[in-house]
Design a protein around this motif. Structure first.
Motif, PDB file in Angstrom:
ATOM      1  N   THR A  86       0.877  -1.365  -0.152  1.00  0.00           N
ATOM      2  CA  THR A  86       0.297  -0.076   0.065  1.00  0.00           C
ATOM      3  C   THR A  86       0.865   1.279  -0.037  1.00  0.00           C
ATOM      4  O   THR A  86       0.621   2.223  -0.804  1.00  0.00           O
ATOM      5  CB  THR A  86      -0.994   0.151   1.027  1.00  0.00           C
ATOM      6  OG1 THR A  86      -1.804  -1.115   1.215  1.00  0.00           O
ATOM      7  CG2 THR A  86      -1.837   1.224   1.181  1.00  0.00           C
ATOM      8  N   ASP A 120      -4.043  -2.444  -4.963  1.00  0.00           N
ATOM      9  CA  ASP A 120      -3.905  -2.671  -3.620  1.00  0.00           C
ATOM     10  C   ASP A 120      -4.471  -3.647  -3.066  1.00  0.00           C
ATOM     11  O   ASP A 120      -4.148  -4.628  -2.278  1.00  0.00           O
ATOM     12  CB  ASP A 120      -3.898  -1.342  -2.984  1.00  0.00           C
ATOM     13  CG  ASP A 120      -3.523  -1.486  -1.506  1.00  0.00           C
ATOM     14  OD1 ASP A 120      -2.681  -1.835  -1.297  1.00  0.00           O
ATOM     15  OD2 ASP A 120      -4.328  -0.942  -0.569  1.00  0.00           O
ATOM     16  N   ASN A 145      -3.598  -7.873  -1.769  1.00  0.00           N
ATOM     17  CA  ASN A 145      -3.965  -8.568  -0.649  1.00  0.00           C
ATOM     18  C   ASN A 145      -4.450  -9.956  -1.018  1.00  0.00           C
ATOM     19  O   ASN A 145      -4.220 -11.151  -0.367  1.00  0.00           O
ATOM     20  CB  ASN A 145      -5.205  -7.975   0.159  1.00  0.00           C
ATOM     21  CG  ASN A 145      -4.973  -6.874   0.762  1.00  0.00           C
ATOM     22  OD1 ASN A 145      -3.933  -6.305   1.091  1.00  0.00           O
ATOM     23  ND2 ASN A 145      -6.168  -5.935   1.045  1.00  0.00           N
ATOM     24  N   GLY A 204      -4.715  -0.753   3.462  1.00  0.00           N
ATOM     25  CA  GLY A 204      -5.417  -0.908   2.511  1.00  0.00           C
ATOM     26  C   GLY A 204      -6.846  -0.934   2.251  1.00  0.00           C
ATOM     27  O   GLY A 204      -7.564  -0.202   1.503  1.00  0.00           O
TER      28      GLY A 204
END
Ligand SMILES: Nc1ncnc2c1ncn2[C@@H]1O[C@H](COP(=O)(O)OP(=O)(O)OP(=O)(O)O)[C@@H](O)[C@H]1O
Ligand SMILES: [Mg+2]
Lengths: 122, 186
Positions: free
Chosen positions: A38, B10, B14, B71
């Motif tokens: 991020t 983003d 994950n 995120g």
């Protein structure tokens, strides 16, 4: 309906690539890794990686493997780019903007010379 | 982040971290109902109910909690700032689906941005994942699946210059095609 690009085009591309490979002695592949967590994304890591991919495309640079990875764990140095030349140790660069990425490709990946002023460890 | 495409990148990260090898991204621009929906669906390791609650509850998402990142709260906030909704479903061992809905015309809605750049990053940079991208604008649809490409390449790497160009152009053309069809029917 069907897009202009077809898998037949890709087959031709594949054959060209294989021919090219056969003509060269296998010198191994260079790996370029860009951190894409991020914090990295917010700091511009996608643009840095995009610059590297565009350069590979435009300058027709074969034998470079481009990778992205979630977490290099050095938030304050994002965007982070790591370069591994065949048989050499990993070199880590920090705060790499597109201009620096272009320089890293030219001088380190093509020229074989580490840019020590951009290096952050090792 | 200034583009929805960066949020997509983003959120897909994950999924990669969760060990997924199949990830589907879909973007749906529904002008008739003034909605923009983004979903990211994976077959990764999933989350238990407790973790799920933690990552979506803004009061528990404290910065000192190491396990909780930025995120998902970022993406959730982006949707909610545009009269939108954020939803995450997950099942341990099965996978996760993240869905964000935005009011399409909302003044604070970020632009979609460089979708092609995001997809190139994911597809070229994570070749071990099977990537599917679906782009729908009203009733027109473009689906990109990298599986047949990889089968055709049969060992030739995705980061081969001509292959990268092929993938970039294929995605660009697909996106433009869907957009043009819509504008020509109005
Ligand atoms: N697709 C997914 N599958 C399984 N677990 C997930 C998924 N998405 C998120 N998680 C869990 O939720 C946590 C929080 O995600 P979030 O993106 O908010 O932060 P993060 O990825 O940990 O850090 P960052 O700030 O770099 O995004 C993750 O660490 C992970 O444990
Ligand atoms: Mg994350």
């Amino acid at each position: 309906m069907a897009t202009v690009k077809s898998l037949d085009d890709l087959k031709r591309i594949r054959e060209e690539a294989l021919k090219k490979q056969q003509m060269k002695e296998t010198s191994g592949k260079t790996e370029v890794i860009v951190g894409m967590g991020t914090v990295g994304i917010a700091a511009g890591a996608r643009e840095t990686l995009k610059t590297i991919m565009d350069m590979i495309e435009n300058e027709n640079l074969s034998d470079i493997i481009v990778r992205q990875t979630g977490n290099i764990g050095l938030d304050s140095f994002e965007p982070i780019v790591q370069v591994v030349l065949p048989g050499e140790e990993k070199v880590t660069y920090g705060k790499v903007n597109p201009e620096m990425a272009r320089q890293i490709i030219k001088e380190h990946i093509i020229g074989g010379k580490i840019i020590t002023e951009y290096q952050i460890m090792g | 982040m200034r583009e929805l495409a960066l949020h997509i990148l983003d959120i897909a990260e994950n999924s990669i971290s969760a060990g997924a090898d199949q990830i589907k991204i879909s973007v749906n621009e529904d002008f008739l109902n003034d909605l923009l929906t983004i979903t990211v669906e994976d077959n990764g390791k999933g989350m238990d109910a407790e973790t799920l609650e933690k990552i979506t509850d803004p009061f528990i998402t404290s910065r000192t909690t190491r396990q909780v990142g930025l995120g998902i709260p970022f993406f959730k906030a982006a949707a909610e700032a545009c009269d939108g909704t954020f939803q995450i479903e997950s099942e341990v061992g099965a996978g996760t689906k993240v869905a964000s809905v935005f009011k399409h015309s909302h003044i604070d809605r970020m632009p979609l941005g460089d979708i092609t750049g995001t997809l190139q990053t994911l597809i070229i940079g994570t070749p071990e994942v099977n990537w599917v991208f679906e782009y729908v604008v009203d009733q027109n649809c473009f689906v990109f699946d990298d599986q047949p490409i990889k089968e055709t390449l049969d060992g030739v790497p995705l980061s081969e210059p001509a292959v990268m160009k092929f993938i970039r152009e294929m995605i660009n053309e697909g996106i433009q095609d869907v957009r043009q069809k819509v504008s020509s029917t109005i």
